[in-house]
Design a protein around this motif. Structure first.
Motif, PDB file in Angstrom:
ATOM      1  N   GLU A 222      28.381 104.921  -4.828  1.00  0.00           N
ATOM      2  CA  GLU A 222      28.809 103.893  -3.880  1.00  0.00           C
ATOM      3  C   GLU A 222      27.567 103.336  -3.204  1.00  0.00           C
ATOM      4  O   GLU A 222      26.973 103.973  -2.336  1.00  0.00           O
ATOM      5  CB  GLU A 222      29.755 104.471  -2.824  1.00  0.00           C
ATOM      6  CG  GLU A 222      30.199 103.450  -1.793  1.00  0.00           C
ATOM      7  CD  GLU A 222      31.070 104.025  -0.692  1.00  0.00           C
ATOM      8  OE1 GLU A 222      31.242 103.339   0.345  1.00  0.00           O
ATOM      9  OE2 GLU A 222      31.575 105.151  -0.861  1.00  0.00           O
TER      10      GLU A 222
ATOM     11  N   THR B 170      25.639 101.049  -0.672  1.00  0.00           N
ATOM     12  CA  THR B 170      25.965 100.559   0.665  1.00  0.00           C
ATOM     13  C   THR B 170      24.723  99.939   1.282  1.00  0.00           C
ATOM     14  O   THR B 170      23.630 100.506   1.146  1.00  0.00           O
ATOM     15  CB  THR B 170      26.447 101.725   1.555  1.00  0.00           C
ATOM     16  OG1 THR B 170      27.558 102.364   0.936  1.00  0.00           O
ATOM     17  CG2 THR B 170      26.852 101.246   2.933  1.00  0.00           C
TER      18      THR B 170
ATOM     19  N   TRP C 108      31.636 101.412  -9.268  1.00  0.00           N
ATOM     20  CA  TRP C 108      31.327 102.730  -8.711  1.00  0.00           C
ATOM     21  C   TRP C 108      31.135 103.754  -9.826  1.00  0.00           C
ATOM     22  O   TRP C 108      30.307 104.643  -9.711  1.00  0.00           O
ATOM     23  CB  TRP C 108      32.458 103.203  -7.795  1.00  0.00           C
ATOM     24  CG  TRP C 108      32.353 102.677  -6.397  1.00  0.00           C
ATOM     25  CD1 TRP C 108      31.441 101.792  -5.901  1.00  0.00           C
ATOM     26  CD2 TRP C 108      33.228 103.006  -5.300  1.00  0.00           C
ATOM     27  NE1 TRP C 108      31.674 101.552  -4.574  1.00  0.00           N
ATOM     28  CE2 TRP C 108      32.755 102.281  -4.169  1.00  0.00           C
ATOM     29  CE3 TRP C 108      34.338 103.833  -5.163  1.00  0.00           C
ATOM     30  CZ2 TRP C 108      33.381 102.367  -2.923  1.00  0.00           C
ATOM     31  CZ3 TRP C 108      34.960 103.921  -3.922  1.00  0.00           C
ATOM     32  CH2 TRP C 108      34.483 103.197  -2.815  1.00  0.00           C
TER      33      TRP C 108
ATOM     34  N   SER D 143      34.640  99.221  -6.278  1.00  0.00           N
ATOM     35  CA  SER D 143      34.803  99.314  -4.826  1.00  0.00           C
ATOM     36  C   SER D 143      36.017  98.509  -4.390  1.00  0.00           C
ATOM     37  O   SER D 143      36.313  97.453  -4.946  1.00  0.00           O
ATOM     38  CB  SER D 143      33.552  98.795  -4.125  1.00  0.00           C
ATOM     39  OG  SER D 143      33.368  97.413  -4.396  1.00  0.00           O
TER      40      SER D 143
END
Length: 274
Positions: free
Chosen positions: A98, A100, A136, A148
């Motif tokens: 993931e 970010t 992901w 996601s």
């Protein structure tokens, strides 16, 4: 006097981290990484781990050793960095990732540690971060298995500037591993320069936080005004040996020649002594 939080060694400090646990890990690249605790976790045999960290070190240092041993199931990070094995496992479907935004990741850790369930941020608004669809997990054939999800967005008028914001959730992990330059037996920590990076927020996010420290001092020896992370966030402290404290790798070594070190020649002003 408070509780003495010191552990006899790294192996004892991580012994109760089970397979399947989630961990927040401090450091940025190879700067400020809890390398000794990571090696002890590798030796413990724990696997199927979820790790929240800015990145995953390099192939043979830091979190890279856990990656190479296939101990990680999922990583929440801001970028892949210089780790070729990280990239390979992600693209081959062996690892869920993931990605970010870096500032958002730091704030999610801080929020989780502060008891804040969620917050609004402009970072990622109007992009796939908010709209969803970022891969992901891949399949072995290169197709996308998991993407996601879309995130809640809302328009706010902040100081007369209407803009879309994204709802992000705080992160809380089962354990956290961090490294500090100085710590006392109560868990108060001081980080050195840029090694501070993600360490304080990672420590805040862990339900059980374990800190390896290069120098261990007695309670009261650290000026309270110099404490970067108070001991309330730290549960175990491991004092490193001198060799462990000195063992710091450089991710990218860049050097210059003697001529470059001297800098460019500057003409003397008229009449100046030569």
């Amino acid at each position: 006097m408070g509780v003495d939080k010191t552990c006899p060694g790294a192996a004892e400090a991580v012994a109760d981290i089970p397979s399947g646990a989630s961990l927040a890990v401090g450091g940025f690249g190879l700067c400020g990484i809890p390398a000794v605790l990571i090696r002890a976790l590798l030796a413990s045999g724990a696997d199927d781990l979820t790790v929240v960290s800015n990145n995953a070190g390099i192939d043979d240092v830091g979190l890279g050793v856990l990656l190479r041993a296939h101990r990680l199931r999922r990583i929440v990070a801001s970028y892949v960095g210089e780790n070729k094995e990280f990239e390979r496992q992600y693209l081959s479907g062996e690892l869920e990732v993931e990605l970010t935004p870096q500032g958002t990741l730091a704030e999610r850790l801080r929020a989780g540690g502060s008891g804040i369930p969620a917050f609004w941020t402009r970072a990622g608004a109007g992009t796939l971060v908010a709209e969803g669809g970022i891969p992901w997990r891949y399949a072995a054939d290169g197709s996308v298995l998991v993407t996601s999800p879309a995130k809640q967005q809302q328009r706010f008028d902040v100081l007369g500037e209407p803009a879309d914001y994204v709802l992000e959730y705080g992160i809380v992990t089962d354990f956290a591993l961090v490294r500090a330059a100085v710590g006392d037996r109560h868990g108060n920590l001081v980080f050195h320069a840029s090694a501070r990076n993600f360490n304080p927020v990672a420590a805040m996010a862990g339900r059980v936080t374990i800190a390896e420290v290069e120098t261990l001092v007695e309670p009261g020896e650290i000026d309270p005004d110099a404490v970067h992370l108070p001991g309330v966030f730290v549960h175990r402290v491991v004092e490193l040996s001198p060799d462990e404290a000195r063992d710091k790798r450089i991710e990218k070594l860049t050097t210059r020649g003697a001529a470059a070190d001297a800098g460019p020649a500057v003409p003397a002003e008229p009449g100046a002594a030569r």
